[in-house]
Design an enzyme around this catalytic site. Sequence first.
Site, mmCIF file in Angstrom:
data_model
loop_
_atom_site.group_PDB
_atom_site.id
_atom_site.type_symbol
_atom_site.label_atom_id
_atom_site.label_comp_id
_atom_site.label_asym_id
_atom_site.label_seq_id
_atom_site.Cartn_x
_atom_site.Cartn_y
_atom_site.Cartn_z
ATOM 1 N N LYS A 136 -9.795 0.584 7.005
ATOM 2 C CA LYS A 136 -8.584 1.075 6.340
ATOM 3 C C LYS A 136 -8.808 2.533 5.965
ATOM 4 O O LYS A 136 -9.916 2.915 5.593
ATOM 5 C CB LYS A 136 -8.270 0.251 5.088
ATOM 6 C CG LYS A 136 -7.060 0.781 4.303
ATOM 7 C CD LYS A 136 -6.577 -0.194 3.253
ATOM 8 C CE LYS A 136 -7.267 -0.078 1.926
ATOM 9 N NZ LYS A 136 -7.246 1.239 1.277
ATOM 10 N N GLU A 138 -6.789 6.069 4.011
ATOM 11 C CA GLU A 138 -5.672 6.571 3.223
ATOM 12 C C GLU A 138 -5.093 7.814 3.885
ATOM 13 O O GLU A 138 -5.841 8.687 4.321
ATOM 14 C CB GLU A 138 -6.152 6.950 1.805
ATOM 15 C CG GLU A 138 -6.658 5.757 1.010
ATOM 16 C CD GLU A 138 -7.128 6.148 -0.383
ATOM 17 O OE1 GLU A 138 -6.892 7.292 -0.823
ATOM 18 O OE2 GLU A 138 -7.748 5.286 -1.040
ATOM 19 N N GLU A 205 0.843 1.493 -1.893
ATOM 20 C CA GLU A 205 0.331 1.395 -3.268
ATOM 21 C C GLU A 205 1.133 2.256 -4.238
ATOM 22 O O GLU A 205 1.430 3.428 -3.940
ATOM 23 C CB GLU A 205 -1.150 1.823 -3.320
ATOM 24 C CG GLU A 205 -1.703 1.770 -4.759
ATOM 25 C CD GLU A 205 -3.209 1.934 -4.878
ATOM 26 O OE1 GLU A 205 -3.889 2.061 -3.831
ATOM 27 O OE2 GLU A 205 -3.692 1.947 -6.020
#
Length: 297
Positions: A136, A138, A205
């Site tokens: 993952k 960002e 998020e």
Amino acid sequence: MSTTFKLDTATSRAHPVPEPVRRLTVPAIQGRKKDGVTAEPVVMLTAYTARMAQLLDPHCDMLLVGDSLGQVIYGLDTTVRVTLDMMVAHGAAVVRGSYRSVVVVDLPFGTYEASPEQAFETSARVLRETGAAAVKMEGGEVLAPTIEFLVKRGIPVVGHVGLTPQAVNVLGGYGARGRSEAEAKKIAADARAVAGAGAFALVIEGVMEPLARAITADVSCPTIGIGASPACDGQVLVVDDMLGMFERVPRFVRRFDDVASRITVAAQSYAGAVRDRSFPAEAELYQPKAGAPAAKP
Ligand code: KIV
């Protein structure tokens, strides 16, 4: 450590399961969303250790070895100081402790942003040394070429948009994102770019609820919300937050237990039992077998 465990020497797994369990796959997670609808929401929690992975695995679809381990496990102030070695060590532990879930490992700050090649080297090391299925990262539009590069070379990627904690020094804190129209448009464009580049799932998020809902309707891959929307295709929480390990948690966390209080009570009982000499008791001691010659110290 006195914990007993059975080791499966073929797989190096502690506590091997009696029945072979088939691990979910990246395409199976991606395929949960069909024509914009996800009938079965994706259940994701963070995990950082083998034992916690064993406990969570039967109930989850995905386990995230999040770089939140910097704060949760190592007591760091931000995730910016998390290293690749930390992620690899904890990623391998979580893979050893799980059978069913797709394990995803966060790429830490500074190990993937410079170029697609840097991201490939880092991701390849993570997959090789942990056995995890995916990484993952960002970021939004700026990362799309990197995600495309990785996916084309066999590395499944989960994207992460909205509040991106590794950018705390740019953002100036952990406040929710997408309050202004310009910021909401930018996050929506980030989500579209990351999904369009081939991410098989997308963490959203800390954004305004209508924005997370709109992104979920817009992108073809499953969205996994944290501080986002019940309309997301799945949800994730930091496991220590939802267990109630910390006194202060963000608004979006629901505490499903109060483990910190229970640990405090257990530690107090233990301390009391040591101090009043009621621990260890007879049943907790080793005694020579009856009739055995007394061993001379
Ligand atoms: O690091 C982490 O735990 C995460 C989740 C909060 C999504 O990225």
